[in-house]
Design a protein around this motif. Sequence first.
Motif, PDB file in Angstrom:
ATOM      1  N   PRO A 187       0.789  -1.228   0.000  1.00  0.00           N
ATOM      2  CA  PRO A 187       0.000   0.000   0.000  1.00  0.00           C
ATOM      3  C   PRO A 187       0.822   1.279   0.000  1.00  0.00           C
ATOM      4  O   PRO A 187       0.368   2.311  -0.463  1.00  0.00           O
ATOM      5  CB  PRO A 187      -0.818  -0.080   1.295  1.00  0.00           C
ATOM      6  N   LEU A 188       2.050   1.209   0.531  1.00  0.00           N
ATOM      7  CA  LEU A 188       2.802   2.451   0.579  1.00  0.00           C
ATOM      8  C   LEU A 188       3.735   2.584  -0.604  1.00  0.00           C
ATOM      9  O   LEU A 188       4.620   3.421  -0.630  1.00  0.00           O
ATOM     10  CB  LEU A 188       3.629   2.515   1.876  1.00  0.00           C
ATOM     11  N   SER A 189       3.507   1.741  -1.571  1.00  0.00           N
ATOM     12  CA  SER A 189       4.409   1.761  -2.711  1.00  0.00           C
ATOM     13  C   SER A 189       4.335   3.097  -3.424  1.00  0.00           C
ATOM     14  O   SER A 189       3.261   3.680  -3.583  1.00  0.00           O
ATOM     15  CB  SER A 189       4.021   0.620  -3.654  1.00  0.00           C
ATOM     16  N   LEU A 190       5.497   3.562  -3.858  1.00  0.00           N
ATOM     17  CA  LEU A 190       5.527   4.848  -4.553  1.00  0.00           C
ATOM     18  C   LEU A 190       5.771   4.670  -6.041  1.00  0.00           C
ATOM     19  O   LEU A 190       5.943   5.635  -6.760  1.00  0.00           O
ATOM     20  CB  LEU A 190       6.651   5.716  -3.964  1.00  0.00           C
ATOM     21  N   PHE A 200      -4.350   5.833  -4.955  1.00  0.00           N
ATOM     22  CA  PHE A 200      -4.317   7.035  -4.120  1.00  0.00           C
ATOM     23  C   PHE A 200      -4.310   8.298  -4.954  1.00  0.00           C
ATOM     24  O   PHE A 200      -4.869   9.320  -4.561  1.00  0.00           O
ATOM     25  CB  PHE A 200      -3.106   7.003  -3.183  1.00  0.00           C
TER      26      PHE A 200
ATOM     27  N   SER B  25       9.912   8.530   3.745  1.00  0.00           N
ATOM     28  CA  SER B  25       9.449   8.875   2.398  1.00  0.00           C
ATOM     29  C   SER B  25       8.194   8.091   2.043  1.00  0.00           C
ATOM     30  O   SER B  25       7.380   8.552   1.259  1.00  0.00           O
ATOM     31  CB  SER B  25      10.546   8.608   1.376  1.00  0.00           C
ATOM     32  N   MET B  26       8.034   6.917   2.656  1.00  0.00           N
ATOM     33  CA  MET B  26       6.848   6.129   2.334  1.00  0.00           C
ATOM     34  C   MET B  26       5.634   6.585   3.124  1.00  0.00           C
ATOM     35  O   MET B  26       4.501   6.457   2.658  1.00  0.00           O
ATOM     36  CB  MET B  26       7.098   4.651   2.660  1.00  0.00           C
ATOM     37  N   LEU B  27       5.889   7.079   4.310  1.00  0.00           N
ATOM     38  CA  LEU B  27       4.752   7.439   5.160  1.00  0.00           C
ATOM     39  C   LEU B  27       4.310   8.852   4.823  1.00  0.00           C
ATOM     40  O   LEU B  27       4.821   9.826   5.380  1.00  0.00           O
ATOM     41  CB  LEU B  27       5.151   7.336   6.636  1.00  0.00           C
ATOM     42  N   LYS B  31      -3.037   8.426   3.049  1.00  0.00           N
ATOM     43  CA  LYS B  31      -3.212   7.037   2.652  1.00  0.00           C
ATOM     44  C   LYS B  31      -3.750   6.196   3.795  1.00  0.00           C
ATOM     45  O   LYS B  31      -4.469   5.228   3.577  1.00  0.00           O
ATOM     46  CB  LYS B  31      -1.870   6.448   2.210  1.00  0.00           C
ATOM     47  N   TYR B 166       7.031  -4.126   6.928  1.00  0.00           N
ATOM     48  CA  TYR B 166       8.092  -3.340   6.299  1.00  0.00           C
ATOM     49  C   TYR B 166       9.319  -3.392   7.199  1.00  0.00           C
ATOM     50  O   TYR B 166       9.277  -2.973   8.353  1.00  0.00           O
ATOM     51  CB  TYR B 166       7.663  -1.877   6.150  1.00  0.00           C
TER      52      TYR B 166
END
Lengths: 517, 190
Positions: A187-190, A200, B25-27, B31, B166
């Motif tokens: 889900p946190l993939s960029l 998103f 950077s991911m947080l 989301k 993670y």
Amino acid sequence: MGKKGVPEWLNSSLWSSKPCTDCPPIYASEPLKPESPPRQRSPPPPQPPPPPPKLEPPASLQGDPGSPKFSPEEISRQSQILSELSKKVINIGELRRLVCQGIPDGARIRPTIWKLLLQYLPNDRAFWPHELEKKRSQYKSFKDELLQNPSDITRRMDESAHVKHAVLNDESRALLQRSEITHGEHPLSLGSTSVWNQFFQEAEIIEQIERDVKRTHPEMQFFAGDSCFAKTNQESLKRILIVFAKLNPGIRYVQGMNEVLAPLFYVFRNDPEENNVAHVEADTFFCFVELLSGFRDNFCKQLDNSVVGIRSTITKLSLLLKKHDEELWRHLDVTTKVNPHFYAFRWITLLLSQEFEFADCLSIWDTILSDPEGPQETLLRICCAMLILVRRRLLAGDFTANLKLLQHYPATNIGHLLYVANKLRGPFISIFISLMEKPYNRYGLHVFVQAFGSYWRYSVIIAGLKFMYLFDGKMGKAVFNRLLGARHPLKSIKTSLPKEIHTKNGVNFTSVAKLNE
Amino acid sequence: MVLVLALGDLHIPHRAADLPSKFKSMLVPGKIQHILCTGNLCIKEIHDYLKSLCPDLHVSRGEYDEDARYSETKTLTIGQFKLGLCHGHQVVPWGDLDSLAMLQRQLDVDILVTGHTHQFKAYKHEGGVVINPGSATGAYSSITYDVNPSFVLMDIDGLRVVVYVYELIDGEVKVDKIDFKKTAPTQSAP
């Protein structure tokens, strides 16, 4: 009744009229002299008896969608349309011609007609089931593909990769198995190809769509409110807009598309046929796409300043106004500096859905969709007619007053508006159409009923004024105007203006003369 | 499709300076719908940072937290699942499955999130699941210095939960996942 000022040139000499062929017997007692001298501006003397109150006209010919009243002329037109529709191969040109004056919707045929006009249904009746089936399944596949959320997508990927699931409640103690993620999807993939990331990024658009759908037509039970019905309708609107936005990365969703979608959805949802109602979303989606394809350039920001964008369309409107009514154009553009962008933007991009009552909007859309000239041209003509109809107030107003008037366009007689818009056609088209059609009986009859039905009390005054007119034309005409407002009976395209009136008031009648060539 | 972030044991500023940059950077805001923080943040600035990621923040009291107002345990319901939150230093032996199971039965939750050991663990037992997100900064614990920064993101979708783990191993973010589901839906609370 609105006692609006009438544009001089529209009001002149138009009191003489051809007798409407489908007049009900009650009017037989009021003989209309078809060739009465145009100089006589007053209507044929209101002879007894004036039509009884029960023939009081509804506010607009289409009335409210619930219980419209129809004149016999309309009923005949409706039967003509019905007969056309029941043919095996429908002649679209003929249908357009019939529908151009509006659809008297006693038989609730509007959904089918709109579908035909928007080319969703083919002309040949035999192909209807096949086409419908094809389109509806196509929409369903769009929905399945595009309306998933990433969880479902990853689950599907897992199932294909045979990932094990642990079950919570079973009787075992263990360290839970860790497994590899599929395709690097988390889900946190960029990553730009990541399903989650795309989700998103689109979430913002979806939020915007949701907000707009909630605000669509808050005064209508159909769209707003807490009822289950309204909520399902809102959900449908939302889904259609989301699918459209995802399929069109070029324009995505622009505020206002919900307003263009709402009348379509309303009409199709009120289809008497059960089968169609079950698939209303699919039908509305494709018709929406078709409708927007003519207007999509208006919504594209990049095209704003280009030849096809919204600015050039507004300029076209401005030029059209200049052509037909130079005085008004000059007053608006130069004297009061009311930039057409202030009012015309909403008129054009939303196809006038926000300017009038919902029922009136449906009748305007009948004309816009069916006119052989094409939707954009028709829309511009109607906008021009809107301006011309309130010209007296505009000419008298300054910047603020005019802007206020145009941004909150006053309620008006839609039949009259469409009649004026029709008159603004280019000369060749009008000749062509006049050769093909009967005179606009609908408008003429409506005007008569209005003029006499409402004002029968003033018949004495009118007679007196007529008398006055004979002695002093100018004053009589002015007072007459004020009393009777914007009503004038039918004028056949073929009769010509008398030269005398041209000069009498000193107003420029050349544009009218052109119409009559 | 509710995203729940579970992390804790940051020990900022005492044992670590900040979250690893790759994690930061991911947080990004927007989301995540809920954050469950096991405790030991320790300062208000970190609380504010987490609040900026998501307004729905739940924190339980760790022994080094400077804000004494956090509660020892917390329970909340998200979708069909009941989640419980506790720091874990109260449960002795630290990290012992049976004792944590006892706490879980006491709180009556499906998923219990605890920390304190600074090691990622995910246990399953009859009553439910215990998840330990480890330390998000990789701060040393009372037991060991060998700690990899890690946190957990749960995707709760109906009766199914996908837990994404993670971890920062040798400077690279490694993502794993754990899938589990419930058989019977929770009774709605009267």
